[in-house]
Design a protein around this motif. Structure first.
Motif, PDB file in Angstrom:
ATOM      1  N   GLY A 211       0.682  -6.838 -16.846  1.00  0.00           N
ATOM      2  CA  GLY A 211       2.023  -7.372 -16.714  1.00  0.00           C
ATOM      3  C   GLY A 211       2.258  -8.714 -17.370  1.00  0.00           C
ATOM      4  N   ALA A 212       1.265  -9.253 -18.080  1.00  0.00           N
ATOM      5  CA  ALA A 212       1.456 -10.534 -18.757  1.00  0.00           C
ATOM      6  C   ALA A 212       2.527 -10.390 -19.833  1.00  0.00           C
ATOM      7  N   SER A 213       3.265 -11.480 -20.072  1.00  0.00           N
ATOM      8  CA  SER A 213       4.347 -11.423 -21.042  1.00  0.00           C
ATOM      9  C   SER A 213       3.886 -11.700 -22.459  1.00  0.00           C
ATOM     10  N   VAL A 214       2.647 -12.111 -22.636  1.00  0.00           N
ATOM     11  CA  VAL A 214       2.145 -12.483 -23.956  1.00  0.00           C
ATOM     12  C   VAL A 214       1.827 -11.231 -24.766  1.00  0.00           C
ATOM     13  N   ILE A 215       2.326 -11.182 -25.989  1.00  0.00           N
ATOM     14  CA  ILE A 215       1.993 -10.081 -26.889  1.00  0.00           C
ATOM     15  C   ILE A 215       0.796 -10.502 -27.723  1.00  0.00           C
ATOM     16  N   PRO A 216       0.088  -9.551 -28.325  1.00  0.00           N
ATOM     17  CA  PRO A 216      -1.097  -9.902 -29.110  1.00  0.00           C
ATOM     18  C   PRO A 216      -0.784 -10.901 -30.224  1.00  0.00           C
ATOM     19  N   GLU A 217      -1.676 -11.834 -30.422  1.00  0.00           N
ATOM     20  CA  GLU A 217      -1.508 -12.836 -31.469  1.00  0.00           C
ATOM     21  C   GLU A 217      -1.410 -12.160 -32.836  1.00  0.00           C
ATOM     22  N   GLY A 218      -0.489 -12.618 -33.650  1.00  0.00           N
ATOM     23  CA  GLY A 218      -0.337 -12.080 -34.993  1.00  0.00           C
ATOM     24  C   GLY A 218       0.547 -10.854 -35.085  1.00  0.00           C
ATOM     25  N   THR A 219       1.175 -10.448 -33.986  1.00  0.00           N
ATOM     26  CA  THR A 219       2.040  -9.264 -34.019  1.00  0.00           C
ATOM     27  C   THR A 219       3.241  -9.510 -34.926  1.00  0.00           C
ATOM     28  N   ALA A 220       3.464  -8.593 -35.872  1.00  0.00           N
ATOM     29  CA  ALA A 220       4.594  -8.689 -36.800  1.00  0.00           C
ATOM     30  C   ALA A 220       5.623  -7.591 -36.558  1.00  0.00           C
ATOM     31  N   SER A 221       5.226  -6.529 -35.876  1.00  0.00           N
ATOM     32  CA  SER A 221       6.159  -5.445 -35.553  1.00  0.00           C
ATOM     33  C   SER A 221       5.512  -4.533 -34.522  1.00  0.00           C
ATOM     34  N   PHE A 222       6.342  -3.678 -33.932  1.00  0.00           N
ATOM     35  CA  PHE A 222       5.860  -2.673 -32.993  1.00  0.00           C
ATOM     36  C   PHE A 222       6.213  -1.282 -33.507  1.00  0.00           C
ATOM     37  N   VAL A 223       5.409  -0.306 -33.103  1.00  0.00           N
ATOM     38  CA  VAL A 223       5.656   1.104 -33.389  1.00  0.00           C
ATOM     39  C   VAL A 223       5.583   1.860 -32.069  1.00  0.00           C
ATOM     40  N   VAL A 224       6.518   2.777 -31.861  1.00  0.00           N
ATOM     41  CA  VAL A 224       6.492   3.674 -30.708  1.00  0.00           C
ATOM     42  C   VAL A 224       6.387   5.106 -31.227  1.00  0.00           C
ATOM     43  N   ILE A 225       5.440   5.860 -30.707  1.00  0.00           N
ATOM     44  CA  ILE A 225       5.269   7.268 -31.068  1.00  0.00           C
ATOM     45  C   ILE A 225       5.315   8.091 -29.788  1.00  0.00           C
ATOM     46  N   VAL A 226       6.212   9.058 -29.744  1.00  0.00           N
ATOM     47  CA  VAL A 226       6.330   9.974 -28.611  1.00  0.00           C
ATOM     48  C   VAL A 226       5.999  11.371 -29.119  1.00  0.00           C
ATOM     49  N   HIS A 227       5.011  12.017 -28.514  1.00  0.00           N
ATOM     50  CA  HIS A 227       4.590  13.322 -29.008  1.00  0.00           C
ATOM     51  C   HIS A 227       4.151  14.227 -27.874  1.00  0.00           C
ATOM     52  N   ASP A 228       4.322  15.525 -28.092  1.00  0.00           N
ATOM     53  CA  ASP A 228       3.962  16.560 -27.122  1.00  0.00           C
ATOM     54  C   ASP A 228       2.559  17.046 -27.461  1.00  0.00           C
ATOM     55  N   LEU A 229       1.604  16.718 -26.613  1.00  0.00           N
ATOM     56  CA  LEU A 229       0.209  17.086 -26.877  1.00  0.00           C
ATOM     57  C   LEU A 229      -0.027  18.585 -26.831  1.00  0.00           C
ATOM     58  N   ASP A 230       0.872  19.334 -26.193  1.00  0.00           N
ATOM     59  CA  ASP A 230       0.619  20.743 -25.935  1.00  0.00           C
ATOM     60  C   ASP A 230       1.220  21.688 -26.960  1.00  0.00           C
ATOM     61  N   VAL A 231       1.856  21.154 -27.992  1.00  0.00           N
ATOM     62  CA  VAL A 231       2.394  21.988 -29.072  1.00  0.00           C
ATOM     63  C   VAL A 231       1.861  21.454 -30.393  1.00  0.00           C
ATOM     64  N   VAL A 232       0.991  22.232 -31.022  1.00  0.00           N
ATOM     65  CA  VAL A 232       0.358  21.815 -32.273  1.00  0.00           C
ATOM     66  C   VAL A 232       0.687  22.816 -33.364  1.00  0.00           C
ATOM     67  N   ALA A 233       1.134  22.322 -34.513  1.00  0.00           N
ATOM     68  CA  ALA A 233       1.473  23.201 -35.638  1.00  0.00           C
ATOM     69  C   ALA A 233       0.206  23.764 -36.253  1.00  0.00           C
ATOM     70  N   SER A 234       0.185  25.076 -36.449  1.00  0.00           N
ATOM     71  CA  SER A 234      -1.014  25.722 -36.983  1.00  0.00           C
ATOM     72  C   SER A 234      -1.286  25.339 -38.436  1.00  0.00           C
ATOM     73  N   ASN A 235      -0.222  25.007 -39.181  1.00  0.00           N
ATOM     74  CA  ASN A 235      -0.419  24.719 -40.605  1.00  0.00           C
ATOM     75  C   ASN A 235      -0.847  23.278 -40.870  1.00  0.00           C
ATOM     76  N   THR A 236      -0.536  22.351 -39.959  1.00  0.00           N
ATOM     77  CA  THR A 236      -0.891  20.947 -40.179  1.00  0.00           C
ATOM     78  C   THR A 236      -1.886  20.407 -39.158  1.00  0.00           C
ATOM     79  N   GLY A 237      -1.959  21.033 -37.997  1.00  0.00           N
ATOM     80  CA  GLY A 237      -2.820  20.513 -36.936  1.00  0.00           C
ATOM     81  C   GLY A 237      -2.214  19.340 -36.192  1.00  0.00           C
ATOM     82  N   ALA A 238      -0.974  18.967 -36.542  1.00  0.00           N
ATOM     83  CA  ALA A 238      -0.309  17.845 -35.883  1.00  0.00           C
ATOM     84  C   ALA A 238       0.481  18.336 -34.677  1.00  0.00           C
ATOM     85  N   ASP A 239       0.536  17.511 -33.643  1.00  0.00           N
ATOM     86  CA  ASP A 239       1.337  17.887 -32.483  1.00  0.00           C
ATOM     87  C   ASP A 239       2.816  17.596 -32.766  1.00  0.00           C
TER      88      ASP A 239
END
Length: 227
Positions: free
Chosen positions: A98-126
């Motif tokens: 719960g600390a408010s400090v973000i990692p030193e040197g942070t220049a941007s954030f990325v959020v990735i939301v993905h369904d682990l239970d559906v994977v494409a057979s041709n790419t292997g990516a969820d």
């Protein structure tokens, strides 16, 4: 539930093949490998420990907190799904415990939301439900109901498997609930990948490639859903 979701996040991170950024401290000593092992010997190395970079000589990466509007590991409310309003949930983040400090040197954030239970057979990516990148480093989260569009006024960019917007969970009623993983990455760089001009799969691959070696913090939350 914290330990289970942390394991899921680490597993997803390692599966993406993204090395974590090195800490500014001196690199850890490398363990000498027998020359005869070659690539096979490298594949036989013990798995990376949670919170470690996964590459020899890389330091620890801070574990951050990611808060979602449901109990972590519990049911995702209908308003955030395809059967409800398909509104993107409010996300908030900070330092470990719960600390408010973000990692030193942070220049941007990325959020990735993905369904682990559906994977494409041709790419292997969820299945990608939301990829948001170039979130400003001063941000402490994302508000509920992020508007559609490839780029927001603050420079944040977004896509999903169906377009430049959040795609809500939509697992079918038949079968078990799907695991929807929400991952946050703090990066020490911005990502020069446009949100238009390529397929969502190609854009996702380009963003993940640009993250290589730049991860300075990580957090994960999980939600379950089926119709």
């Amino acid at each position: 539930m914290r330990s289970i979701t942390a394991a899921l996040g680490v597993a997803a991170l390692l599966a993406s093949g993204l090395p974590l950024a090195a800490e500014p401290q001196a690199a850890q000593p490398q363990q000498q490998q027998p020359p005869a092992q070659g690539a096979a010997g490298q594949r036989g190395q013990p798995p990376a420990q949670p919170g470690r970079g996964g590459g020899r000589g890389r330091g620890a990466v801070p574990v951050m907190t990611l808060t979602v509007p449901w109990t972590d590991g519990g049911q995702i409310p209908a308003k955030y799904t395809q059967t409800g309003g398909e509104i993107s949930p409010a996300l908030s983040w900070g330092g470990a415990e719960g600390a408010s400090v973000i990692p030193e040197g942070t220049a941007s954030f990325v959020v990735i939301v993905h369904d682990l239970d559906v994977v494409a057979s041709n790419t292997g990516a969820d299945t990608l439900h939301w990829l948001v990148w170039n979130i400003p480093p001063t941000s402490k989260g994302l508000p509920e109901g992020v508007p559609q569009g490839p780029q927001l006024p603050d420079g944040t960019r977004q896509i999903s498997a169906t377009g430049p917007n959040y795609r809500g969970p939509g697992a079918p009623a038949a079968g078990p609930a799907h695991h929807y993983v929400f991952e946050l990455f703090a990066l020490d760089t911005m990502i020069n990948v446009p949100a238009v001009g390529a397929s969502p799969a190609e854009t996702r691959a380009a963003v993940q490639a640009a993250m290589l070696g730049h991860i300075r913090g990580h957090a994960v939350a999980v939600g379950l859903y089926k119709r």
